[in-house]
Design an enzyme around this catalytic site. Structure first.
Site: not given
Length: 358
Positions: A36, A130
């Site tokens: 990414k 998270r």
């Protein structure tokens, strides 16, 4: 070449990949290369594709997975899926990381319609807070339900650490992941092939004299270390790797002597912040054609140590160039090193061009 631009040294990148690939192969760890940060650019994907030690490509954006469908490596969606993208995930990702039963059901329906078996890895939250199952009983209950789905196969377990809560991976928290794997296998007679023990922040455990990677962890997801040459738990660089694969170049569009302190009543800037200034008298101020729309000025560093970044607006980077003598003129480039965050933002800005060299 147009500016601003990122110059990528592919030879240095290849050496970085070779070093880490050999290191993980020696520890019998499979590798998920996270793509990414460089927007899965085809020039860089071609370099990664050379390494048989890399088993998987992982990305948080389905668009990036789509862009390298020709690669023989398996593709993993490493961000928890949106239900609205279930059809695309099944079509373009071999594996997805999941933590919500209803989303897995959506993936199952999409897999039925495409006549596929979709593999999933269940995310476990070990304290970074998270994504992932935090409640062990919820994980056990959802596993039982997922096993009833006709077109879903549970491939393994995974954890993410350091990215949000900055929790350091160690043998204790990663050991919990291995224990959960054992529980699931025993309770449901499952074979879990993948136990992914985090990202580049877990690499230090391979060299630590006081800690270790627990037996049973068999995969790591490596992004930052490949591109910036450092582990991410403590930010230690590897002397065998290059930390300067990427260089950001911006062109000077103005160079004038001006006061260092703005004139008039100070309010808020274009981003709603109330800036503070130090009056240093007149200075040679450079303006480079790059701004906050492209990169956070706090996350880049001039390679010329005589230059100081004063701030930025959307499109302009303001520099103190008082100590540079006559070395710079309008039209000349200023070079910067990049952090992971600034690399991510500038590489995904369509206004920042990319140049590849060897």
């Amino acid at each position: 070449m147009k500016n601003p631009r990122i110059v990528v040294n592919l030879e240095k990148l290849e050496k970085n990949i070779a070093f880490i690939a050999a290191k993980l192969a020696a520890s019998e760890l499979s590798i998920t290369a996270v793509t990414k940060v460089f927007e899965a650019h085809p020039e860089m994907i071609a370099v990664y594709d050379k390494f048989p030690e890399i088993d998987y490509f992982g990305d948080s954006r389905i668009e990036n997975l789509i862009s390298y469908q020709a690669s023989p490596k398996k593709k993993i969606l490493i961000r928890i899926p949106m239900q609205s993208e279930a059809e695309e995930i099944v079509r373009y990702a071999d594996i997805s990381f999941n933590s919500e039963l209803e989303t897995v059901k959506c993936l199952n329906q999409a897999a039925k319609e495409q006549n596929k078996i979709h593999e999933i890895v269940l995310m476990v939250d070990l304290g970074d807070l998270r994504e992932g199952y935090f409640d062990q009983q919820e994980l056990l209950a959802d596993t039982a339900e997922i096993m009833k789905l006709s077109n879903i196969w549970i491939k393994g377990l995974s954890v993410n650490l350091t990215c949000y809560g900055a929790i350091i991976p160690n043998h204790q928290n990663l050991g919990q992941l291995v224990e959960l794997k054992k529980q699931l296998q025993q309770k449901y007679n499952l074979t879990l092939e993948m136990v992914s023990g985090g990202n580049s922040s877990s690499l230090y455990l391979l060299d630590s004299s006081t800690d270790y990677l627990p037996e049973g962890i068999n995969n790591l997801r490596i992004g930052e270390t490949f591109v910036l040459g450092r582990e991410t738990a403590y930010g230690e660089t590897y002397p065998q790797m290059h930390q300067n694969v990427f260089t950001l170049k911006a062109e000077l569009v103005e160079l004038k002597t001006k006061p260092s302190y703005p004139i008039g009543e100070i309010g808020v800037d274009a981003f709603g912040n109330r800036p503070e200034y130090v009056d240093k008298g007149n200075m040679k101020r450079g303006v480079a054609a790059i701004g906050r729309q492209d990169v956070n000025p706090d996350d880049i560093t001039p390679l010329d140590e005589r230059i100081e970044i004063l701030g930025a607006s959307s499109d302009h980077l303001i520099l103190d160039m008082s100590n540079t003598g006559d070395d710079y003129q309008v039209g000349k480039e200023v070079e910067f090193s990049l952090s992971y965050g600034s690399l991510l933002s500038s590489f995904t800005s369509r206004y920042v061009k990319k140049e590849f060299i060897r």
